[in-house]
Design a protein around this motif. Structure first.
Motif, short mmCIF file in Angstrom:
data_model
loop_
_atom_site.label_atom_id
_atom_site.label_comp_id
_atom_site.label_asym_id
_atom_site.label_seq_id
_atom_site.Cartn_x
_atom_site.Cartn_y
_atom_site.Cartn_z
N THR A 29 47.04 29.33 59.79
CA THR A 29 45.98 31.13 60.25
C THR A 29 46.92 31.79 58.65
N ALA A 33 48.40 36.93 59.34
CA ALA A 33 47.03 37.76 60.84
C ALA A 33 48.24 36.81 61.73
N SER A 37 47.57 36.27 66.47
CA SER A 37 46.70 35.23 66.17
C SER A 37 45.81 34.88 67.33
N TRP A 40 42.72 36.15 65.44
CA TRP A 40 42.01 35.40 64.76
C TRP A 40 41.55 34.82 65.37
N SER A 44 37.10 34.49 64.81
CA SER A 44 37.02 33.50 64.63
C SER A 44 35.80 33.25 65.72
N LEU A 151 37.96 39.75 59.63
CA LEU A 151 38.83 38.49 59.31
C LEU A 151 39.52 38.67 58.21
N LEU A 154 41.96 41.06 58.50
CA LEU A 154 43.41 40.51 59.60
C LEU A 154 43.98 40.05 58.56
N SER A 155 43.66 38.90 57.53
CA SER A 155 44.06 37.74 56.40
C SER A 155 45.20 38.89 55.25
N GLY A 245 41.42 45.17 61.96
CA GLY A 245 40.61 44.18 61.98
C GLY A 245 39.57 44.57 63.04
#
Length: 247
Positions: A29, A33, A37, A40, A44, A151, A154-155, A245
């Motif tokens: 991960t 993020a 988690s 995420w 996903s 995503l 978040l990343s 996110g």
């Protein structure tokens, strides 16, 4: 597909998406993020469903264009299986969100999933309106880009790293424009077409089916407007940079 087979497909879909979500626990991960988690993994998993169902819906109409001729009573193994698999995903996601996120933050998603499950459940048990349900899954094409965008946020990959002043990266900018374009085409236009079709065929439907369809479309239309507003405000107007996110 009989009811027993349909329930097996739905149950298998619930288990498959749960398994995918569990496997994601053991995959790397992004550092940014790590404190989110669950979010995420949830997004996903949703991306996997959107990619699968969006492509599957297009394939249904490409291989079986006759579905568009009769969205009420025409059915096929391919289209019925798609609705069953998507029903399994929405059951999984409903439970995942309800168990892991405060109701205050998740009521929109739970309300949306409840409406979808009601309509898909009717289609699967009655073997009617399957084609109409497949049309609604074209919306998932836009969801692919919405989830990719989430995503990226978040990343921590929203902004470029080679400039002092925060500027969106090329990847994020392209994703934002694709999100906006597909939102208009596959959400606004699709829901508009579905509403027009529902009105045109209202005399051929039982009152409770018409009420269910009208309620669901009204809810999704409102959510689409809110989604469009949030996207434009976050990516095309506001100078603030959301990294949560959430749209």
């Amino acid at each position: 597909m009989d009811l027993k087979s349909t329930l097996l497909v739905v149950g298998g879909s619930v288990c498959s998406f749960k398994l995918l979500n569990t496997i994601l626990r053991f995959l790397p991960t992004p550092e940014q993020a790590l404190n989110k988690s669950w979010r995420w993994r949830n997004i996903s998993t949703s991306l996997a469903h959107s990619s699968l169902s969006g492509a599957w819906a297009v394939l249904c109409f490409y291989l079986q264009p006759q579905l568009l001729e009769d969205l009420i009573s025409r059915d096929s193994l391919l289209s019925h299986s798609l609705v069953a698999v998507s029903t399994g995903y929405f059951i999984h996601d409903f439970l995942d969100v309800a168990l892991n996120r405060p109701c205050k933050q998740s009521w929109e998603v739970l309300l949306h999933h409840s409406a979808v499950l009601s309509c898909f459940g009717l289609a699967l048990t009655s073997r009617l309106y399957v084609g109409y349900s497949v049309v609604s899954l074209l919306i998932e094409i836009n969801s692919v880009f919405l989830h990719i965008r989430q995503l990226l946020l978040l990343s921590g990959r929203r902004n470029r790293t080679d400039t002092i002043t925060p500027r969106p990266s090329v990847t994020y900018s392209v994703t934002s424009w694709l999100t906006l374009a597909t939102l208009f085409v596959f959400r606004v236009c699709t829901v508009g077409w579905m509403t027009r079709w529902l009105v045109a065929h209202s005399e051929h439907m039982p009152r409770f089916v018409l009420t269910m369809g009208a309620t669901g479309l009204s809810l999704i239309s409102i959510m689409n407007v809110v989604l469009l507003y949030r996207l434009i405000r976050a990516d095309f107007i506001s100078n603030t940079h959301n990294t949560s996110g959430d749209l």
